[in-house]
Design a protein around this motif. Sequence first.
Motif, PDB file in Angstrom:
ATOM      1  N   ARG A  17      34.124  42.750  46.557  1.00 36.67           N
ATOM      2  CA  ARG A  17      33.951  44.000  45.821  1.00 36.67           C
ATOM      3  C   ARG A  17      34.140  43.711  44.343  1.00 36.67           C
ATOM      4  NH1 ARG A  17      38.387  46.007  49.188  1.00 36.67           N
ATOM      5  NH2 ARG A  17      40.165  44.743  48.618  1.00 36.67           N
ATOM      6  N   GLU A  18      33.537  44.546  43.509  1.00 33.41           N
ATOM      7  CA  GLU A  18      33.650  44.364  42.069  1.00 33.41           C
ATOM      8  C   GLU A  18      33.402  45.692  41.365  1.00 33.41           C
ATOM      9  OE1 GLU A  18      30.445  42.111  40.226  1.00 33.41           O
ATOM     10  OE2 GLU A  18      29.198  42.447  41.984  1.00 33.41           O
ATOM     11  N   GLU A  19      33.995  45.826  40.195  1.00 34.25           N
ATOM     12  CA  GLU A  19      33.722  46.998  39.371  1.00 34.25           C
ATOM     13  C   GLU A  19      32.412  46.762  38.630  1.00 34.25           C
ATOM     14  OE1 GLU A  19      36.602  49.888  37.038  1.00 34.25           O
ATOM     15  OE2 GLU A  19      36.183  48.112  35.815  1.00 34.25           O
ATOM     16  N   VAL A  20      31.453  47.663  38.784  1.00 34.91           N
ATOM     17  CA  VAL A  20      30.143  47.503  38.155  1.00 34.91           C
ATOM     18  C   VAL A  20      29.945  48.484  37.003  1.00 34.91           C
ATOM     19  CG1 VAL A  20      28.993  46.455  40.133  1.00 34.91           C
ATOM     20  CG2 VAL A  20      29.116  48.952  39.975  1.00 34.91           C
ATOM     21  N   THR A  24      33.342  52.858  38.849  1.00 33.33           N
ATOM     22  CA  THR A  24      32.325  52.625  39.880  1.00 33.33           C
ATOM     23  C   THR A  24      32.495  51.223  40.448  1.00 33.33           C
ATOM     24  OG1 THR A  24      30.752  54.085  38.767  1.00 33.33           O
ATOM     25  CG2 THR A  24      29.854  52.532  40.364  1.00 33.33           C
ATOM     26  N   MET A  25      32.488  51.124  41.762  1.00 33.47           N
ATOM     27  CA  MET A  25      32.651  49.828  42.408  1.00 33.47           C
ATOM     28  C   MET A  25      31.499  49.548  43.361  1.00 33.47           C
ATOM     29  SD  MET A  25      36.734  49.422  43.133  1.00 33.47           S
ATOM     30  CE  MET A  25      36.505  47.645  43.357  1.00 33.47           C
ATOM     31  N   ALA A  26      31.163  48.267  43.479  1.00 32.22           N
ATOM     32  CA  ALA A  26      30.173  47.804  44.448  1.00 32.22           C
ATOM     33  C   ALA A  26      30.896  47.032  45.537  1.00 32.22           C
ATOM     34  CB  ALA A  26      29.132  46.918  43.775  1.00 32.22           C
ATOM     35  N   ALA A  76      27.298  50.951  46.455  1.00 29.30           N
ATOM     36  CA  ALA A  76      28.098  51.189  45.259  1.00 29.30           C
ATOM     37  C   ALA A  76      28.425  52.672  45.189  1.00 29.30           C
ATOM     38  CB  ALA A  76      27.359  50.738  43.998  1.00 29.30           C
ATOM     39  N   THR A  77      29.589  52.992  44.638  1.00 25.22           N
ATOM     40  CA  THR A  77      30.025  54.383  44.623  1.00 25.22           C
ATOM     41  C   THR A  77      30.985  54.656  43.483  1.00 25.22           C
ATOM     42  OG1 THR A  77      31.036  56.130  45.979  1.00 25.22           O
ATOM     43  CG2 THR A  77      31.951  53.924  46.202  1.00 25.22           C
ATOM     44  N   ARG A  78      30.959  55.901  43.014  1.00 24.91           N
ATOM     45  CA  ARG A  78      31.990  56.365  42.099  1.00 24.91           C
ATOM     46  C   ARG A  78      33.296  56.480  42.873  1.00 24.91           C
ATOM     47  NH1 ARG A  78      31.845  56.352  36.846  1.00 24.91           N
ATOM     48  NH2 ARG A  78      32.902  58.347  36.651  1.00 24.91           N
ATOM     49  N   MET A  79      34.396  56.051  42.279  1.00 26.19           N
ATOM     50  CA  MET A  79      35.661  55.968  43.011  1.00 26.19           C
ATOM     51  C   MET A  79      36.509  57.228  42.805  1.00 26.19           C
ATOM     52  SD  MET A  79      35.214  53.281  44.695  1.00 26.19           S
ATOM     53  CE  MET A  79      36.826  53.176  45.466  1.00 26.19           C
ATOM     54  N   ARG A  89      38.772  50.880  48.699  1.00 28.68           N
ATOM     55  CA  ARG A  89      39.197  50.087  47.537  1.00 28.68           C
ATOM     56  C   ARG A  89      40.254  49.049  47.908  1.00 28.68           C
ATOM     57  NH1 ARG A  89      39.802  51.198  41.892  1.00 28.68           N
ATOM     58  NH2 ARG A  89      39.235  53.382  42.178  1.00 28.68           N
ATOM     59  N   SER A  90      41.129  49.397  48.853  1.00 29.21           N
ATOM     60  CA  SER A  90      42.291  48.553  49.114  1.00 29.21           C
ATOM     61  C   SER A  90      42.168  47.670  50.353  1.00 29.21           C
ATOM     62  CB  SER A  90      43.540  49.428  49.254  1.00 29.21           C
ATOM     63  OG  SER A  90      43.409  50.323  50.353  1.00 29.21           O
ATOM     64  N   MET A  91      41.160  47.880  51.192  1.00 25.76           N
ATOM     65  CA  MET A  91      41.074  47.087  52.419  1.00 25.76           C
ATOM     66  C   MET A  91      40.896  45.610  52.089  1.00 25.76           C
ATOM     67  SD  MET A  91      37.251  47.585  54.089  1.00 25.76           S
ATOM     68  CE  MET A  91      37.606  49.239  54.673  1.00 25.76           C
ATOM     69  N   PRO A  92      41.523  44.738  52.838  1.00 21.78           N
ATOM     70  CA  PRO A  92      41.419  43.302  52.542  1.00 21.78           C
ATOM     71  C   PRO A  92      40.018  42.769  52.824  1.00 21.78           C
ATOM     72  CG  PRO A  92      42.583  43.657  54.609  1.00 21.78           C
ATOM     73  CD  PRO A  92      42.399  45.013  53.989  1.00 21.78           C
TER      74      PRO A  92
END
Length: 246
Positions: A17-20, A24-26, A76-79, A89-92
């Motif tokens: 995962r990454e912040e794009v 917003t994260m992908a 990808a989604t707005r958080m 966001r937090s799942m390993p």
Amino acid sequence: MSPPTHSVVSTVKLIRREEVAEGTMAFRFEKPAHFVFTPGQFVDMTLVDPPETDAEGNERAFSIASAPHEDTLMVATRMRDTAFKRVLRSMPLGATVQMEGPFGNFVLHADPVRPAVFLAGGIGITPFRSMVLHAVAQKLPHRLFLFYSNRRPEDAPFLDELQALQQDNPHYAFVGTMTAPDTSSRPWKGETGFITPAMLSKVLVNVSSPIFYVVGPPGMVTGLRTTLKDAGISERDIRTEQFTGY
């Protein structure tokens, strides 16, 4: 381009995962074997035994932001601060979700003679990223025009990538516009303000019989649909998807 007609239910692993963009994260998941989709389609994602939940539930629909030739499936989604997105966001890495799809008919038309005009707002860019990357990879002959509206460059997922793709596809033109560029810490030399008939007319010179695709928040989609109809565009040449639940 006809979309696949059979959906698949798969359990897939989160790979990275990454912040794009700001807020917003992908998320990239493994691609199930034999999973086939057409750019523009979406999947339903369900969390598996999440540590928390809320009234919005454990399932969301996401447009596929990756292209078919990529080796992972990206969404990808707005958080927003919901249980679903906190868990996502937090799942390993290596944790699994259930994914079902693909679904939807919001795909590029088959006739290469008719140009496609993509109008995107914010995270509504995701299906268009898939379409544009696919067009480059497959060397599609369609003329593509992407108008992409955000408040600031910092808020625009995949902005630099989508601009740069013009170098790889002579049939593709990118027009970014910012509605609040004065609040940005990054310089912006592109268009400013909302997508308007004047902006479209300036770019779409001698563009004959385009088909318009509109994705974004409900207010933007409704407004642009009205704008296009008022400009004489036939209802059958306007295709829309609304992204709610930012």
